[in-house]
Every structure is written in structure tokens, then in C-alpha cells.
Design a protein around this motif. Structure first.
Motif, short mmCIF file in Angstrom:
data_model
loop_
_atom_site.label_atom_id
_atom_site.label_comp_id
_atom_site.label_asym_id
_atom_site.label_seq_id
_atom_site.Cartn_x
_atom_site.Cartn_y
_atom_site.Cartn_z
N ALA A 82 -7.39 -2.36 -2.69
CA ALA A 82 -6.56 -2.67 -1.52
C ALA A 82 -5.74 -1.48 -1.05
O ALA A 82 -5.09 -1.55 0.01
N TRP A 83 -5.73 -0.39 -1.83
CA TRP A 83 -4.97 0.80 -1.43
C TRP A 83 -5.61 1.44 -0.19
O TRP A 83 -6.83 1.38 0.01
N GLY A 84 -4.77 2.07 0.62
CA GLY A 84 -5.26 2.86 1.73
C GLY A 84 -5.89 4.14 1.24
O GLY A 84 -5.55 4.65 0.17
N LYS A 85 -6.83 4.64 2.01
CA LYS A 85 -7.52 5.90 1.68
C LYS A 85 -7.13 6.96 2.71
O LYS A 85 -6.67 6.64 3.80
N ILE A 86 -7.34 8.21 2.37
CA ILE A 86 -7.03 9.28 3.32
C ILE A 86 -7.85 9.06 4.58
O ILE A 86 -9.08 9.02 4.53
N PRO A 87 -7.21 8.87 5.74
CA PRO A 87 -7.97 8.54 6.95
C PRO A 87 -8.53 9.79 7.62
O PRO A 87 -8.06 10.90 7.41
N SER A 88 -9.55 9.58 8.41
CA SER A 88 -10.05 10.66 9.26
C SER A 88 -9.22 10.70 10.54
O SER A 88 -8.56 9.72 10.91
N GLY A 89 -9.24 11.83 11.21
CA GLY A 89 -8.55 11.95 12.49
C GLY A 89 -7.06 12.16 12.38
O GLY A 89 -6.31 11.80 13.29
N ILE A 90 -6.59 12.75 11.27
CA ILE A 90 -5.16 13.01 11.15
C ILE A 90 -4.68 13.94 12.26
O ILE A 90 -3.60 13.76 12.81
N LEU A 91 -5.47 14.92 12.60
CA LEU A 91 -5.08 15.86 13.65
C LEU A 91 -5.08 15.21 15.03
O LEU A 91 -4.55 15.78 15.98
N SER A 92 -5.68 14.02 15.15
CA SER A 92 -5.62 13.26 16.40
C SER A 92 -4.47 12.26 16.41
O SER A 92 -4.31 11.50 17.36
N GLY A 93 -3.72 12.26 15.31
CA GLY A 93 -2.58 11.36 15.26
C GLY A 93 -2.83 10.08 14.49
O GLY A 93 -2.09 9.11 14.66
N ASN A 94 -3.85 10.07 13.62
CA ASN A 94 -4.10 8.89 12.80
C ASN A 94 -3.27 9.01 11.52
O ASN A 94 -3.74 9.48 10.49
N PHE A 95 -2.03 8.58 11.61
CA PHE A 95 -1.09 8.74 10.51
C PHE A 95 -0.92 7.48 9.67
O PHE A 95 0.04 7.36 8.92
N TYR A 96 -1.86 6.55 9.81
CA TYR A 96 -1.74 5.29 9.08
C TYR A 96 -3.05 4.96 8.37
O TYR A 96 -4.13 5.02 8.95
N SER A 97 -2.93 4.63 7.10
CA SER A 97 -4.03 4.06 6.34
C SER A 97 -3.44 2.88 5.58
O SER A 97 -2.91 3.03 4.48
N LEU A 98 -3.50 1.72 6.20
CA LEU A 98 -2.73 0.58 5.74
C LEU A 98 -3.36 -0.17 4.59
O LEU A 98 -2.70 -1.02 3.97
N GLY A 99 -4.60 0.12 4.26
CA GLY A 99 -5.24 -0.60 3.18
C GLY A 99 -5.54 -2.04 3.57
O GLY A 99 -5.60 -2.40 4.74
N ASP A 100 -5.69 -2.89 2.55
CA ASP A 100 -6.00 -4.30 2.78
C ASP A 100 -4.81 -5.14 2.33
O ASP A 100 -4.66 -5.43 1.13
N TYR A 101 -3.98 -5.52 3.29
CA TYR A 101 -2.76 -6.26 2.99
C TYR A 101 -3.05 -7.61 2.33
O TYR A 101 -2.45 -7.97 1.32
N ASP A 102 -3.99 -8.35 2.88
CA ASP A 102 -4.27 -9.70 2.37
C ASP A 102 -4.92 -9.66 1.00
O ASP A 102 -4.63 -10.50 0.14
N GLN A 103 -5.81 -8.70 0.77
CA GLN A 103 -6.44 -8.60 -0.55
C GLN A 103 -5.39 -8.30 -1.61
O GLN A 103 -5.45 -8.83 -2.73
N CYS A 104 -4.43 -7.44 -1.28
CA CYS A 104 -3.36 -7.13 -2.22
C CYS A 104 -2.54 -8.36 -2.55
O CYS A 104 -2.22 -8.63 -3.71
N ARG A 105 -2.19 -9.13 -1.52
CA ARG A 105 -1.36 -10.32 -1.74
C ARG A 105 -2.09 -11.40 -2.55
O ARG A 105 -1.46 -12.19 -3.25
N LYS A 106 -3.42 -11.42 -2.47
CA LYS A 106 -4.19 -12.45 -3.19
C LYS A 106 -4.48 -12.06 -4.64
O LYS A 106 -4.81 -12.92 -5.46
N ALA A 107 -4.39 -10.77 -4.94
CA ALA A 107 -4.74 -10.30 -6.28
C ALA A 107 -3.76 -10.88 -7.31
O ALA A 107 -2.54 -10.84 -7.13
N ALA A 108 -4.30 -11.39 -8.41
CA ALA A 108 -3.47 -11.95 -9.49
C ALA A 108 -4.24 -11.86 -10.78
O ALA A 108 -5.45 -12.11 -10.84
N SER A 109 -3.52 -11.50 -11.84
CA SER A 109 -4.15 -11.34 -13.15
C SER A 109 -4.08 -12.64 -13.93
O SER A 109 -3.25 -13.51 -13.64
#
Length: 718
Positions: A82-109
């Protein structure tokens, strides 16, 4: 477990994220290479320490790390995936790699020695100053055990990624759990449930009475969805005028102006929420602002001045009518009527914002965005309901778009002090009103020069002063358009029994000048918005443009209303007077209230970055607008329509009945007499003197149908 093992976890994550991306010499000397991280990682794995002093967060991090290293624990892999990865297009202003919010919230051990581990979504802001100084930082989503809070994670991030990047400016924010329902939430649920129950019961009674042919009691149908819905969606169709021009008691063109202005406001706010949220091409904003069509959005703030013009015009008409009929004003009742019309729907929205809004969504930015909105309303709900936010808390406003309600209410409170002298002393007071307009313009110029303000939206934050708080929201800087509306209302009132005849030349010049001026206002903002050159010209030009554009816009719109009323509107009047505008016009107040909170909620619920372009923005607008109109119907039926019935029950014939406000749902009508005048023909135009036949102070030569004779000199009522 020591904190070194938690550092190992972060090192592993950074390794997997940056592998193949960050070799020294590719993106900068300070960016960690995979070899650096592997070296640190190997050393940390060899360390073993006692767990006696370990916190719950450290213990769960150890379980997460071990489960991930073994590649056998699905929940740990799910959290890491669920972690964000280094995105492409940083030089175009892609400053966000938000990952998977819902998958993170559902994960449970399953149960572990450290307890049950659930995923908690966090964002880490990594500085990119080694790429270019203006970069805001790369915001990457992460999924960590929910026992860890920001205060524990921030030192760990600084000790790993911060050290490797030689920076201590890393930011860490984590999703905040929605609190349990408390007392104020229960009160809100009870209130909204009570209103819903009243609507259901009132509707059932109303429908039963209708089906059985019985006369329903008005008090019992106050909340009826059936009766109020019929009134809301009724379209009044006027008979065709034929070959005769009828100066009607309906200003139908106001419906179109109101609705189109409201659509423009929602459209501009739609662009604003996109630009202020996560975009994958932030740099594209600079290219977009260089296009001329972008000025339709940037210059769209004058749409608010359209409402100020209509408000001033209708208030002036209503007060003049009251004075002409009764020779006095019931000012307390007048104020009470206004407060009752505006406040219930607004108060209901404030209650929802302070209590239940936080339960209506989720997302990477939900808790931050909604929490800030709720906190502002918790602190300043009282100034919102007193309509003084634009002066008391202009920089921390509860529901940012509600500044308009504060300005409009304050001007309404001042209206008797302006309109009564206009009724008493006639057009001589117009000089004073003109002076007030110039004073408002002077305040704008003075604020720009004294505080070094610029119009360019890319200039926001350059100084500590807020242009919104100093020139956009204060009543004394925004009253120019409203005062022009008062003048327009006075002219309409004085010519209510006659049609103003204008020559063809005057009509053509008036329309041409108005349309050219309106286009100049919208596109004249272009040089002031260019990010590369907006500082090249003197600040005085920014000040002059900002001080004049709103007043000039209101004057041009005033001409359109004037021409339409007197039969010179042509196809423009036909468009603005379409019957389809009537229901939307009645919904305009609820649409105005609901559209921006809804857009903010949708922005907070966004899971991924959006690629900004005009097609995407237009597509999003229609979704926003359709949902807003749907909710506005329910909001109007619940909190607006019942108040109209309540006023009738409480005040009856004593109720103050002003002309409708442009932001309210009532139809825009002015009580003209139904005098019939021939439509202008080619022959009559040739014989018409080349001047306007306007009498601002009445005719002393004949008695009006109202029996009132106005002195053409003094304007006094005899």
C-alpha cells in the motif's frame, strides 16, 4: 527492540522504493543510492538489543518487519504494497505518490505477541531541493502500524531518510481516526432526524388531504415535500405580448442572470479545488494560465458582483415601494425577515459541518481538510451566524464562501440609511452614492499600494498580508456594485409607469459598449496573471484594475437589465427569460451554500492524483453541479420552504414583504403597472429624439395610478 530496528524498517522501504531510481549522479549527489541503503540495512540487521524498553509502536514495527522479511505474512506484504512508489513525471510537477489508502486501512494481522496490528495511513514529505529550489517536496503514502503516531515516526524518518538526504525538513502526517459520536453529534442527529420526520409526516398528511378532497391546514403542511415541491418547480408562463410591448410586473431576465452567475461561481470553484488538490502535472498550471481562456476562470470573481448588483437593485425597489405606500419603514420587522430567510439553511449547514461532515467520507487528505474546516466552524460559528466573519475572522473563516453572506447582510442593514434619503430628497442623493462608490474604489487602491499586493494568484504567500482579507471580503471594498444596484433600482422605480424610449443609435452604442467592456474586464486580467512578467509593471496598475473592474462589470450588467426591461433586450432577453431558469433560480441560495463544502468533501475523498486539463475540469464540473443541485432540492425543501410558510403564520399581513433577494429562491418580480405601450417600429424610432426619455423624479403634470404625485424638483412625496 531498539529504535535501530525501526530504522531498519524504514531503510528497507526506502531501498525498495528507490532501487534502480537513485544512483548517485542521476538525480543528485545527496540522494541515497541503493548501495548506501543496502550497506545500512545489512548493519542494522546484525544488531540485536533487549526489548525491555520498547514501546508498543516499536514492537509492532518489529512484527511488521519480520513478517515482511519472511515474505510469508500476507498482512505485512499487504501493508507494504500500500506504500506509494517513486512517481514518474516529478519534473512535470508530479509531487504525489499516495499509495493505496483503502488497502492500508483494511490490512490487519492475526493476533501477535505485540497485539493485533492494523494499518494506519501516513504521508511522508521528502524535500526535493537538490532537484530545484521551488519544489514543494515529494509526498509519499506509507502504511504503518496504527499504534504509531506522528511524534514517534518523525524522529525515525529524520534518522534515516533525513540523514541520507542531509535534511531535517521531512514532514510526517498520519490519518486521524474519526472520533466516536459525542454530545454535539447526537444533538445534530436529533435535529436533522426531527426535520426529516416532520417532512415525512407533513407530506403524508398533505397527500392524504389532497386525495380525499379535504382542505389541509397550512401549519400542518409547512414541511410538506409535495406542496413545497410543487411551488419550487412551478414554471410561470407569461402570455405572448403580440405586437404590443407590455411593461410587465415580472423581470424575467433576472432569473437567467441569477442562474448563469451561480453556474459560473460553481464552475470557478471547481477549477479552484482541482488546482489546490493533488495534481500529476502541477507545472502545467503555468502553461494553462498563459492561455486566454483561463481568464474565464481567473476573472470569474466578478460573477459575485452580479449578485451584489441585483441585491442592491431589489432592496432599493422594495424600500422605495414601502415608503411610497406607507410613508414609513418597519425596520425591525424588515431585519427580522431578512435574518429568518437567510439563517435557517445556513445554520443547518454550519451544524452539519461542525458535527457530521467528518463521518461522510475518507481519503488521504480527508482528516486534514475536514478537520481544519470543522475547527474553524467550532471556533467562529457565532460570527458566521452574526454575519461579521469578513471583519472578525477573515483569515480563518468558517466555510470560506460565506463571506458573501456577511457582506450582503451588512449592506442590507445599511440600506435604510441610503434608500430613505434617496426617497426623501431625490436624485440629489445620487451624488452622495457616487461618492461612496469612489470611496470604495479608493479603499482598494490604498490597500494595494500600502500592502504591496498583486493580482496574480501565483503571488499568494509572497507577503504576510492577505489580499482576500484586505480587498476581496470587506464590505467597504465590495459595496460599489451594490450601490450601483441601488441607483438602478431607483431608476426603475421612478420609471415604473412608463417605458423608457431610446433611439436605435443609443441602443446599439449601449449594447456594444457594455459587451466590449465586459470582455475587457475578463481578458484584461491576462497581463496581471502571467507568472513570468506580473512583477514587471507598476503595482498601481494592479490597484487600478482591481478597483474598477467590479464597478464597471456591475454597470454593464445594469445596462443589460435596463435594456431588457424596456424592450431592447432582443435575443439576450429571450435567453435570460427562459422559463427553465425559474426552478434553478429558486434553488440558487441552497446551491450557493452547498456547492463548495461538497467540492471540498470530494477533494478530500480523492485517492489519486489527477491530471489537470480543461476537459477533465469541465467533466468534473458537471458531476459536481448535478450532485449539488440534487442536494439543494432537499436542502431547500427542508430549511427554506418551511420558513416562508412560518413567516406567513407568524406575521400574516403584518409581515414585511420586500422584493426578493437575488440569492433567494423567490421569483424576481417588481410591481410594475400593466400599462401597454406600442413596440418601437422603424418609423417611431426615426421620430424619437436622440436622447433618453427618463424622468428620475416623477411627473408633476399627471396623477399616477397609485394616487401619488411626485415633485419633479425635490422628489418628495406629496
Amino acid at each position: 527492540m531498539s529504535k535501530l530496528l525501526t530504522v531498519a524498517l524504514v531503510g528497507l522501504v526506502v531501498l525498495l522504493l528507490l532501487l534502480g531510481r537513485a544512483s548517485s549522479g542521476e538525480v543528485g549527489e545527496n540522494f541515497p543510492s541503493s548501495a548506501d541503503i543496502v550497506d545500512i540495512f545489512g548493519k542494522l540487521l546484525a544488531r540485536q538489543q533487549s526489548e525491555a524498553n520498547a514501546t508498543r509502536c516499536e514492537l509492532q514495527l518489529q512484527e511488521f518487519f519480520e513478517g515482511l522479511a519472511s515474505l510469508k505474512e500476507y498482512w505485512a506484504i499487504q501493508m507494504f504494497d500500500a506504500w506509494g512508489k517513486i512517481p514518474s513525471g516529478i519534473l512535470s510537477g508530479n509531487f504525489y505518490s499516495l499509495g493505496d489508502y483503502d488497502q492500508c486501512r483494511k490490512a490487519a494481522s492475526p493476533p501477535t505477541s505485540a497485539g493485533l496490528i492494523r494499518g494506519r495511513y501516513c504521508q511522508v514529505s521528502i524535500p526535493l531541493s537538490f532537484l530545484f529550489s521551488a519544489a514543494p517536496g515529494l509526498s509519499m503514502g506509507s502504511c504503518l502500524p496504527d499504534s504509531c503516531d506522528t511524534s514517534e515516526l518523525k524522529p525515525l524518518m529524520d534518522a534515516t531518510i533525513g540523514v541520507l538526504l542531509n535534511s531535517t525538513n521531512l514532514g510526517v502526517t498520519c490519518d486521524v481516526s474519526v472520533p466516536d459520536v459525542g454530545t454535539k453529534e447526537i444533538v445534530a442527529i436529533v435535529i436533522f432526524s426531527a426535520v426529516a420526520t416532520l417532512m415525512v409526516c407533513s407530506t403524508v398528511y398533505d397527500v392524504f388531504a389532497t386525495l380525499t378532497g379535504r382542505t389541509a391546514r397550512q401549519a400542518w403542511t409547512m414541511f410538506s415535500v409535495y406542496s413545497n415541491g410543487v411551488k419550487l418547480f412551478t414554471i410561470a408562463r407569461r402570455p405572448a405580448a403580440g405586437t404590443l410591448y407590455v411593461k410587465s410586473d415580472q423581470i424575467d431576465c433576472l432569473n437567467g442572470i441569477r442562474v448563469l452567475s451561480m453556474v459560473w461561481i460553481v464552475f470557478c470553484h471547481n477549477y479552484m479545488t482541482i488546482i489546490m488538490s493533488t495534481m500529476s502535472n502541477t507545472i502545467g498550471i503555468y502553461d494553462w494560465i498563459k492561455s486566454y481562456h483561463s481568464m474565464l476562470i481567473v476573472g470569474g470573481t466578478v460573477s459575485v458582483d452580479s449578485f451584489f448588483l441585483l441585491s442592491g437593485m431589489l432592496i432599493a425597489w422594495s424600500v422605495l415601494k414601502e415608503l411610497n405606500t406607507r410613508r414609513k419603514l418597519n425596520v425591525p420587522l424588515m431585519y427580522l425577515h431578512r435574518y429568518l430567510r437567510l439563517t435557517p439553511a445556513f445554520a443547518a449547514l454550519l451544524l452539519f459541518t461542525c458535527t457530521l461532515m467528518k463521518y461522510c467520507g475518507s481519503g488521504p487528505f480527508w482528516s486534514t481538510l475536514i478537520k481544519s474546516t470543522e475547527d474553524a466552524c467550532d471556533e467562529y460559528w457565532w460570527s458566521a451566524l452574526l454575519y461579521v466573519q469578513n471583519y472578525v475572522n477573515p483569515k480563518r473563516m468558517c466555510l470560506g464562501h460565506s463571506w458573501y453572506l456577511s457582506v450582503d447582510m451588512q449592506l442590507y442593514l445599511l440600506s435604510p440609511l441610503i434608500v430613505y434619503p434617496l426617497w426623501r430628497w431625490g436624485r440629489r442623493v445620487l451624488i452622495v452614492i457616487a461618492g461612496l462608490i469612489l470611496a470604495a474604489m479608493g479603499c482598494v487602491v490604498g490597500s494595494f499600494l500600502a500592502n504591496d499586493l498583486r493580482l496574480a494568484f501565483v503571488d499568494a504567500g509572497r507577503t504576510d498580508q492577505s489580499r482576500m482579507a484586505l480587498t476581496y471580503q470587506p464590505t467597504h471594498t465590495r459595496m460599489g456594485a451594490w450601490l450601483l444596484g441601488v441607483i438602478l433600482g431607483y431608476v426603475f422605480f421612478q420609471t415604473k409607469h412608463r417605458r423608457v424610449v431610446m433611439s436605435r443609435v443609443v441602443v446599439i452604442v449601449g449594447w456594444a459598449a457594455s459587451l466590449i467592456a465586459m470582455l475587457a474586464i475578463i481578458f484584461g486580467d491576462y497581463p496581471f496573471q502571467q507568472p513570468d512578467s506580473y512583477m514587471d509593471h507598476s503595482i498601481a496598475w494592479d490597484a487600478m484594475y482591481e478597483s474598477m473592474n467590479r464597478v464597471v462589470w456591475a454597470g454593464c450588467l445594469g445596462w443589460i437589465v435596463f435594456a431588457c426591461i424596456n424592450g431592447y433586450g432582443g435575443p439576450v432577453n429571450t435567453l435570460l427569460s427562459l422559463s427553465v431558469w425559474q426552478p434553478l433560480g429558486r434553488l440558487s441560495y441552497s446551491i450557493y451554500l452547498l456547492h463548495l463544502p461538497l467540492q471540498l468533501m470530494l477533494a478530500g475523498s480523492r485517492r489519486n492524483s489527477v491530471h489537470f486539463d480543461d476537459v477533465t475540469a469541465i467533466h468534473k464540473f458537471w458531476g459536481d453541479f448535478g450532485l449539488t443541485v440534487t442536494l439543494a432540492v432537499l436542502w431547500s425543501l427542508a430549511f427554506e420552504s418551511p420558513i416562508v410558510v412560518l413567516e406567513k403564520l407568524l406575521f400574516g399581513s403584518r409581515k414585511y414583504k420586500p422584493a426578493p433577494d437575488p440569492q433567494l429562491k423567490i421569483t424576481a418580480s417588481l410591481p410594475y403597472s400593466e400599462e401597454i405601450h406600442p413596440r418601437p417600429t422603424a418609423r417611431s424610432r426615426k421620430s424619437t429624439p436622440e436622447r433618453l426619455r427618463i424622468c428620475l423624479d416623477g411627473e408633476s403634470s399627471r396623477k399616477r395610478s397609485t394616487g401619488v404625485n411626485e415633485d419633479a424638483r425635490s422628489g418628495k412625496i406629496k
